[in-house]
Design a protein around this motif. Sequence first.
Motif, PDB file in Angstrom:
ATOM      1  N   PHE A  73       4.387   0.417   9.638  1.00 21.62           N
ATOM      2  CA  PHE A  73       4.106   1.815   9.983  1.00 21.62           C
ATOM      3  C   PHE A  73       5.000   2.289  11.128  1.00 21.62           C
ATOM      4  O   PHE A  73       5.358   3.469  11.190  1.00 21.62           O
ATOM      5  N   ASN A  74       5.384   1.392  12.028  1.00 21.46           N
ATOM      6  CA  ASN A  74       6.359   1.747  13.066  1.00 21.46           C
ATOM      7  C   ASN A  74       7.699   2.109  12.458  1.00 21.46           C
ATOM      8  O   ASN A  74       8.433   2.946  12.995  1.00 21.46           O
ATOM      9  N   CYS A  75       8.048   1.460  11.351  1.00 26.22           N
ATOM     10  CA  CYS A  75       9.376   1.622  10.751  1.00 26.22           C
ATOM     11  C   CYS A  75       9.476   2.829   9.838  1.00 26.22           C
ATOM     12  O   CYS A  75      10.558   3.104   9.298  1.00 26.22           O
ATOM     13  N   ARG A  76       8.399   3.556   9.633  1.00 23.41           N
ATOM     14  CA  ARG A  76       8.491   4.773   8.820  1.00 23.41           C
ATOM     15  C   ARG A  76       9.406   5.795   9.475  1.00 23.41           C
ATOM     16  O   ARG A  76       9.979   6.640   8.805  1.00 23.41           O
ATOM     17  N   SER A  77       9.536   5.722  10.778  1.00 21.64           N
ATOM     18  CA  SER A  77      10.507   6.527  11.525  1.00 21.64           C
ATOM     19  C   SER A  77      10.982   5.675  12.686  1.00 21.64           C
ATOM     20  O   SER A  77      10.199   4.930  13.273  1.00 21.64           O
ATOM     21  N   LEU A  78      12.269   5.806  13.002  1.00 20.13           N
ATOM     22  CA  LEU A  78      12.814   5.019  14.103  1.00 20.13           C
ATOM     23  C   LEU A  78      12.548   5.658  15.454  1.00 20.13           C
ATOM     24  O   LEU A  78      12.806   5.051  16.489  1.00 20.13           O
ATOM     25  N   SER A  79      12.048   6.910  15.451  1.00 22.31           N
ATOM     26  CA  SER A  79      11.819   7.596  16.725  1.00 22.31           C
ATOM     27  C   SER A  79      10.451   8.263  16.819  1.00 22.31           C
ATOM     28  O   SER A  79      10.013   8.592  17.918  1.00 22.31           O
ATOM     29  N   ARG A  80       9.776   8.467  15.691  1.00 17.69           N
ATOM     30  CA  ARG A  80       8.469   9.131  15.693  1.00 17.69           C
ATOM     31  C   ARG A  80       7.375   8.157  15.277  1.00 17.69           C
ATOM     32  O   ARG A  80       7.639   7.133  14.667  1.00 17.69           O
ATOM     33  N   SER A  81       6.134   8.546  15.562  1.00 12.99           N
ATOM     34  CA  SER A  81       5.002   7.740  15.113  1.00 12.99           C
ATOM     35  C   SER A  81       4.691   8.067  13.658  1.00 12.99           C
ATOM     36  O   SER A  81       5.087   9.116  13.141  1.00 12.99           O
ATOM     37  N   ALA A  82       3.964   7.166  12.997  1.00  8.75           N
ATOM     38  CA  ALA A  82       3.585   7.392  11.601  1.00  8.75           C
ATOM     39  C   ALA A  82       2.696   8.617  11.469  1.00  8.75           C
ATOM     40  O   ALA A  82       2.745   9.330  10.461  1.00  8.75           O
ATOM     41  N   PHE A  83       1.900   8.906  12.485  1.00 11.75           N
ATOM     42  CA  PHE A  83       0.996  10.061  12.434  1.00 11.75           C
ATOM     43  C   PHE A  83       1.770  11.372  12.513  1.00 11.75           C
ATOM     44  O   PHE A  83       1.356  12.367  11.936  1.00 11.75           O
ATOM     45  N   ALA A  84       2.905  11.380  13.204  1.00 16.73           N
ATOM     46  CA  ALA A  84       3.729  12.580  13.291  1.00 16.73           C
ATOM     47  C   ALA A  84       4.347  12.923  11.941  1.00 16.73           C
ATOM     48  O   ALA A  84       4.624  14.092  11.653  1.00 16.73           O
ATOM     49  N   LEU A  85       4.566  11.923  11.103  1.00 16.51           N
ATOM     50  CA  LEU A  85       5.150  12.148   9.781  1.00 16.51           C
ATOM     51  C   LEU A  85       4.105  12.550   8.754  1.00 16.51           C
ATOM     52  O   LEU A  85       4.453  13.063   7.686  1.00 16.51           O
ATOM     53  N   GLY A  86       2.839  12.334   9.069  1.00 16.93           N
ATOM     54  CA  GLY A  86       1.779  12.519   8.081  1.00 16.93           C
ATOM     55  C   GLY A  86       1.407  11.153   7.533  1.00 16.93           C
ATOM     56  O   GLY A  86       2.189  10.540   6.800  1.00 16.93           O
ATOM     57  N   PHE A  87       0.257  10.666   7.899  1.00 18.23           N
ATOM     58  CA  PHE A  87      -0.117   9.286   7.609  1.00 18.23           C
ATOM     59  C   PHE A  87      -0.138   9.003   6.111  1.00 18.23           C
ATOM     60  O   PHE A  87       0.170   7.900   5.667  1.00 18.23           O
ATOM     61  N   PHE A  88      -0.499  10.005   5.296  1.00 18.27           N
ATOM     62  CA  PHE A  88      -0.641   9.798   3.853  1.00 18.27           C
ATOM     63  C   PHE A  88       0.549  10.343   3.062  1.00 18.27           C
ATOM     64  O   PHE A  88       0.456  10.500   1.842  1.00 18.27           O
ATOM     65  N   SER A  89       1.647  10.633   3.726  1.00 17.89           N
ATOM     66  CA  SER A  89       2.775  11.256   3.036  1.00 17.89           C
ATOM     67  C   SER A  89       3.537  10.291   2.129  1.00 17.89           C
ATOM     68  O   SER A  89       4.217  10.722   1.202  1.00 17.89           O
ATOM     69  N   ASN A  90       3.459   8.992   2.389  1.00 14.10           N
ATOM     70  CA  ASN A  90       4.123   8.001   1.532  1.00 14.10           C
ATOM     71  C   ASN A  90       3.048   7.196   0.807  1.00 14.10           C
ATOM     72  O   ASN A  90       2.570   6.178   1.305  1.00 14.10           O
ATOM     73  N   ARG A  91       2.687   7.648  -0.385  1.00 16.02           N
ATOM     74  CA  ARG A  91       1.616   6.987  -1.127  1.00 16.02           C
ATOM     75  C   ARG A  91       2.048   5.626  -1.658  1.00 16.02           C
ATOM     76  O   ARG A  91       1.211   4.743  -1.864  1.00 16.02           O
ATOM     77  N   TRP A  92       3.345   5.449  -1.903  1.00 16.11           N
ATOM     78  CA  TRP A  92       3.838   4.147  -2.330  1.00 16.11           C
ATOM     79  C   TRP A  92       3.581   3.102  -1.242  1.00 16.11           C
ATOM     80  O   TRP A  92       3.192   1.974  -1.534  1.00 16.11           O
ATOM     81  N   LEU A  93       3.801   3.502   0.008  1.00 17.06           N
ATOM     82  CA  LEU A  93       3.583   2.587   1.122  1.00 17.06           C
ATOM     83  C   LEU A  93       2.112   2.218   1.237  1.00 17.06           C
ATOM     84  O   LEU A  93       1.768   1.042   1.405  1.00 17.06           O
TER      85      LEU A  93
END
Length: 227
Positions: free
Chosen positions: A146-166
Amino acid sequence: DDNFASIEAAVEEGRCVFDNLRKFIVWTLPTNLGEALAIMVAIFGGLVLPVAPVQILWINMTTALCLGMTLAFEAKEPDLMQRPPRDPKVPIMTGDLIARTVIVGTLLALGVFGLFFYERNKGLSIEEVRTTAVGVLVMGELFYLFNCRSLSRSAFALGFFSNRWLLSGVLIMVILQLLFTYNPAMNRFFHSAPISWDAWLRIMLNSLFIYAVIGVEKWIRFRFRKR
């Protein structure tokens, strides 16, 4: 073609592909480093291996497929086209990312040895102790994903459920790890054994600590660059 919109779309797609490839590399290097450190320290220190070779095979076989590959489906980040062009001379793994690799790899190895010796001192069998150590690596890699979903932002900033494959990969990985721990056939093949729920609690706290450390590290770097 010469249409500017086509060129812009191609640049955007290329940046997303490069971003996701980089995220996968940033996820897989420290997780493999943690496994390698755990084995190397045990060998050179004359200690009992905290994880058996067949269990390392299990970790690499399942986590790479269920966890790492799902980063390829990560959506484009909001500021993707606002970033300046990337300098082609800058390596994929910058100094910041190398430092993050060392931090995560070290924390994983420390977690493995910490819980390995803690459980061993309680008088548990080597199969139970090694199953706990495998849990530390698998769940640590899962939380770090979940840290690696963005190299600079948190997973919550991206939308926790935005990557359903993950999220699907995480669910499958949890089910597989429970089978690894509690299914008798898996116990025989992988030399694992059922562990207590308080052992799972310690595993989860260790994994949450890794997630929190990298979250703070990203926040500090973001604030420093912003200034």
